[in-house]
Structure formats: structure tokens, C-alpha cells
Motif scaffolding. Structure first.
Motif, PDB file in Angstrom:
ATOM      1  N   LEU A  17      12.815  -2.134  -1.087  1.00  0.00           N
ATOM      2  CA  LEU A  17      11.416  -2.540  -1.259  1.00  0.00           C
ATOM      3  C   LEU A  17      11.300  -4.044  -1.483  1.00  0.00           C
ATOM      4  CD1 LEU A  17      10.187   0.404  -3.494  1.00  0.00           C
ATOM      5  CD2 LEU A  17       9.490  -0.068  -1.141  1.00  0.00           C
ATOM      6  N   ASN A  18      12.200  -4.593  -2.277  1.00  0.00           N
ATOM      7  CA  ASN A  18      12.205  -6.042  -2.506  1.00  0.00           C
ATOM      8  C   ASN A  18      12.447  -6.792  -1.204  1.00  0.00           C
ATOM      9  OD1 ASN A  18      11.711  -5.726  -5.252  1.00  0.00           O
ATOM     10  ND2 ASN A  18      13.885  -5.809  -5.791  1.00  0.00           N
ATOM     11  N   LEU A  19      13.354  -6.290  -0.384  1.00  0.00           N
ATOM     12  CA  LEU A  19      13.664  -6.930   0.890  1.00  0.00           C
ATOM     13  C   LEU A  19      12.444  -6.906   1.815  1.00  0.00           C
ATOM     14  CD1 LEU A  19      15.783  -8.274   2.718  1.00  0.00           C
ATOM     15  CD2 LEU A  19      16.444  -5.980   3.461  1.00  0.00           C
ATOM     16  N   LEU A  20      11.764  -5.766   1.854  1.00  0.00           N
ATOM     17  CA  LEU A  20      10.556  -5.677   2.681  1.00  0.00           C
ATOM     18  C   LEU A  20       9.496  -6.675   2.222  1.00  0.00           C
ATOM     19  CD1 LEU A  20      10.259  -1.797   3.110  1.00  0.00           C
ATOM     20  CD2 LEU A  20      10.968  -3.468   4.834  1.00  0.00           C
ATOM     21  N   GLU A  21       9.310  -6.773   0.910  1.00  0.00           N
ATOM     22  CA  GLU A  21       8.340  -7.732   0.369  1.00  0.00           C
ATOM     23  C   GLU A  21       8.768  -9.169   0.649  1.00  0.00           C
ATOM     24  OE1 GLU A  21       5.908  -5.886  -3.318  1.00  0.00           O
ATOM     25  OE2 GLU A  21       8.024  -6.323  -3.735  1.00  0.00           O
ATOM     26  N   GLN A  22      10.045  -9.432   0.490  1.00  0.00           N
ATOM     27  CA  GLN A  22      10.585 -10.769   0.752  1.00  0.00           C
ATOM     28  C   GLN A  22      10.347 -11.170   2.206  1.00  0.00           C
ATOM     29  OE1 GLN A  22      14.785 -10.998  -0.028  1.00  0.00           O
ATOM     30  NE2 GLN A  22      15.015 -12.937   1.044  1.00  0.00           N
ATOM     31  N   ARG A  23      10.390 -10.207   3.095  1.00  0.00           N
ATOM     32  CA  ARG A  23      10.184 -10.478   4.526  1.00  0.00           C
ATOM     33  C   ARG A  23       8.707 -10.488   4.910  1.00  0.00           C
ATOM     34  NH1 ARG A  23      15.126  -6.910   7.137  1.00  0.00           N
ATOM     35  NH2 ARG A  23      16.778  -8.356   6.508  1.00  0.00           N
ATOM     36  N   GLY A  24       7.830 -10.203   3.952  1.00  0.00           N
ATOM     37  CA  GLY A  24       6.401 -10.349   4.195  1.00  0.00           C
ATOM     38  C   GLY A  24       5.604  -9.075   4.343  1.00  0.00           C
ATOM     39  N   ILE A  26       3.400  -6.017   3.131  1.00  0.00           N
ATOM     40  CA  ILE A  26       2.492  -5.782   2.006  1.00  0.00           C
ATOM     41  C   ILE A  26       2.688  -4.348   1.522  1.00  0.00           C
ATOM     42  CG2 ILE A  26       0.078  -5.654   1.298  1.00  0.00           C
ATOM     43  CD1 ILE A  26      -0.462  -7.686   3.637  1.00  0.00           C
ATOM     44  N   LEU A  27       3.042  -4.213   0.250  1.00  0.00           N
ATOM     45  CA  LEU A  27       3.212  -2.898  -0.378  1.00  0.00           C
ATOM     46  C   LEU A  27       2.092  -2.728  -1.399  1.00  0.00           C
ATOM     47  CD1 LEU A  27       7.065  -3.053  -1.102  1.00  0.00           C
ATOM     48  CD2 LEU A  27       5.940  -2.098   0.908  1.00  0.00           C
ATOM     49  N   GLU A  28       1.003  -2.098  -0.973  1.00  0.00           N
ATOM     50  CA  GLU A  28      -0.138  -1.937  -1.879  1.00  0.00           C
ATOM     51  C   GLU A  28       0.173  -0.957  -3.000  1.00  0.00           C
ATOM     52  OE1 GLU A  28      -3.673  -1.030   0.287  1.00  0.00           O
ATOM     53  OE2 GLU A  28      -3.559  -2.872   1.461  1.00  0.00           O
ATOM     54  N   ASP A  29       0.931   0.082  -2.700  1.00  0.00           N
ATOM     55  CA  ASP A  29       1.302   1.092  -3.694  1.00  0.00           C
ATOM     56  C   ASP A  29       2.828   1.230  -3.656  1.00  0.00           C
ATOM     57  OD1 ASP A  29       1.756   3.323  -5.280  1.00  0.00           O
ATOM     58  OD2 ASP A  29       0.123   4.497  -4.413  1.00  0.00           O
ATOM     59  N   ARG A  30       3.477   0.514  -4.528  1.00  0.00           N
ATOM     60  CA  ARG A  30       4.943   0.470  -4.518  1.00  0.00           C
ATOM     61  C   ARG A  30       5.566   1.846  -4.766  1.00  0.00           C
ATOM     62  NH1 ARG A  30       8.660  -3.844  -4.777  1.00  0.00           N
ATOM     63  NH2 ARG A  30      10.671  -3.188  -5.623  1.00  0.00           N
ATOM     64  N   ALA A  31       4.964   2.635  -5.649  1.00  0.00           N
ATOM     65  CA  ALA A  31       5.498   3.969  -5.945  1.00  0.00           C
ATOM     66  C   ALA A  31       5.415   4.871  -4.709  1.00  0.00           C
ATOM     67  CB  ALA A  31       4.746   4.599  -7.113  1.00  0.00           C
ATOM     68  N   ARG A  32       4.317   4.774  -3.973  1.00  0.00           N
ATOM     69  CA  ARG A  32       4.160   5.557  -2.735  1.00  0.00           C
ATOM     70  C   ARG A  32       5.184   5.112  -1.686  1.00  0.00           C
ATOM     71  NH1 ARG A  32       0.529   8.624   0.354  1.00  0.00           N
ATOM     72  NH2 ARG A  32       0.118   7.807   2.428  1.00  0.00           N
ATOM     73  N   ALA A  33       5.363   3.819  -1.542  1.00  0.00           N
ATOM     74  CA  ALA A  33       6.347   3.294  -0.594  1.00  0.00           C
ATOM     75  C   ALA A  33       7.755   3.755  -0.987  1.00  0.00           C
ATOM     76  CB  ALA A  33       6.273   1.772  -0.547  1.00  0.00           C
ATOM     77  N   GLY A  67      -0.071  -9.882   7.394  1.00  0.00           N
ATOM     78  CA  GLY A  67      -0.942  -8.719   7.302  1.00  0.00           C
ATOM     79  C   GLY A  67      -0.258  -7.385   7.550  1.00  0.00           C
ATOM     80  N   THR A  68       1.057  -7.372   7.739  1.00  0.00           N
ATOM     81  CA  THR A  68       1.772  -6.115   7.975  1.00  0.00           C
ATOM     82  C   THR A  68       1.813  -5.304   6.684  1.00  0.00           C
ATOM     83  OG1 THR A  68       3.150  -7.125   9.687  1.00  0.00           O
ATOM     84  CG2 THR A  68       3.938  -5.071   8.722  1.00  0.00           C
ATOM     85  N   GLU A  69       1.245  -4.106   6.730  1.00  0.00           N
ATOM     86  CA  GLU A  69       1.182  -3.245   5.553  1.00  0.00           C
ATOM     87  C   GLU A  69       2.095  -2.030   5.736  1.00  0.00           C
ATOM     88  OE1 GLU A  69      -2.892  -2.155   5.300  1.00  0.00           O
ATOM     89  OE2 GLU A  69      -3.554  -4.163   4.737  1.00  0.00           O
ATOM     90  N   PHE A  70       2.723  -1.615   4.657  1.00  0.00           N
ATOM     91  CA  PHE A  70       3.584  -0.434   4.687  1.00  0.00           C
ATOM     92  C   PHE A  70       2.791   0.791   5.134  1.00  0.00           C
ATOM     93  CE2 PHE A  70       5.700   3.268   2.905  1.00  0.00           C
ATOM     94  CZ  PHE A  70       7.018   3.043   3.289  1.00  0.00           C
ATOM     95  N   GLU A  71       1.552   0.908   4.680  1.00  0.00           N
ATOM     96  CA  GLU A  71       0.720   2.065   5.031  1.00  0.00           C
ATOM     97  C   GLU A  71       0.483   2.152   6.534  1.00  0.00           C
ATOM     98  OE1 GLU A  71      -0.458   4.677   3.255  1.00  0.00           O
ATOM     99  OE2 GLU A  71       0.765   3.918   1.614  1.00  0.00           O
ATOM    100  N   ARG A  72       0.333   1.030   7.176  1.00  0.00           N
ATOM    101  CA  ARG A  72       0.128   1.021   8.630  1.00  0.00           C
ATOM    102  C   ARG A  72       1.387   1.505   9.348  1.00  0.00           C
ATOM    103  NH1 ARG A  72      -1.935  -4.135  12.121  1.00  0.00           N
ATOM    104  NH2 ARG A  72      -2.084  -3.047  14.105  1.00  0.00           N
TER     105      ARG A  72
END
Length: 116
Positions: A17-24, A26-33, A67-72
Motif C-alpha cells: 500500500l505504501n508503494l502504491l501511494e508512493q507511486r501516486g 490515491i487510496l481513499e479507504d486504506r482498510a478497504r484497499a 488522479g489514479t484511484e484504487f477504487e477505479r
């Protein structure tokens, strides 16, 4: 035959999760991700976020477009999964749709009074 040592260390879910955030991403709900990374897996989901990455020869080739979101990404995975299931259902239904009638017809041709 020599072996090449694997250079990348295994990452736990929090590090992924940290790596995904570091790469840009967006994790709106970290627990869900975190839940979906555990359930689906980083590698399987990576094919769905691939189009959102720069993927060129530059130093930022693994970074996500703004603007890349995990939910998308998750939505794309769910859509693809449902589509594959529908296609498999249709393929199975098509495969077996004529089989019972075909067998019954063949039996009547061979043994017209087989039901007696």
C-alpha cells in the motif's frame, strides 16, 4: 546452469500500500484497499492498473498518472471478472444446449419403443 538471484524483496500488504501511494495512487479507504490486496493480490490487480501507469523508458515508468484511484482499478477488476463469468456461462450453455435433445432423437431412431 547458474541461477540469477531475485532482486526484489517480498513486501507485506502495508508495504504494498505504501508503494502504491508512493507511486501516486490515491487510496481513499486504506482498510478497504488492504482487504482487496489480501483477497485478490497485488500481482493480479497490477494488470488492471497497468494502463494508469506511465510505462515508458523514463525513471518514473512505474508511477501512476494523476488522479489514479484504487477504487477505479478495483472497478475494472470486478467488471472483468463478471464479464468472464457471463462469457463462461454462455459458452457452457451453448455447448450443452442441444445435447439432451440430440441424444433423445438418436435413441428414438435406434430403438423406437425404448420407453416401454
Amino acid at each position: 546452469m547458474s541461477t540469477i538471484p531475485y532482486q526484489k524483496p517480498a513486501l507485506d500488504i502495508d508495504a504494498q500500500l505504501n508503494l502504491l501511494e508512493q507511486r501516486g495512487m490515491i487510496l481513499e479507504d486504506r482498510a478497504r484497499a488492504e482487504h482487496y490486496l489480501r483477497f485478490i493480490g497485488y500481482y493480479r490487480l497490477s494488470g488492471y492498473w497497468f494502463p494508469f501507469q506511465y510505462r515508458d523508458d523514463g525513471p518514473d515508468h512505474d508511477n501512476f498518472r494523476p488522479g489514479t484511484e484504487f477504487e477505479r482499478v478495483l472497478d475494472r477488476y470486478v467488471f472483468d471478472r463478471r464479464l468472464r463469468l457471463l462469457i463462461m456461462d454462455a459458452a457452457v450453455a451453448t455447448r450443452f444446449s442441444g445435447t439432451p435433445n440430440h441424444r433423445t432423437h438418436q435413441q428414438h431412431q435406434r430403438l423406437p419403443l425404448h420407453h416401454l
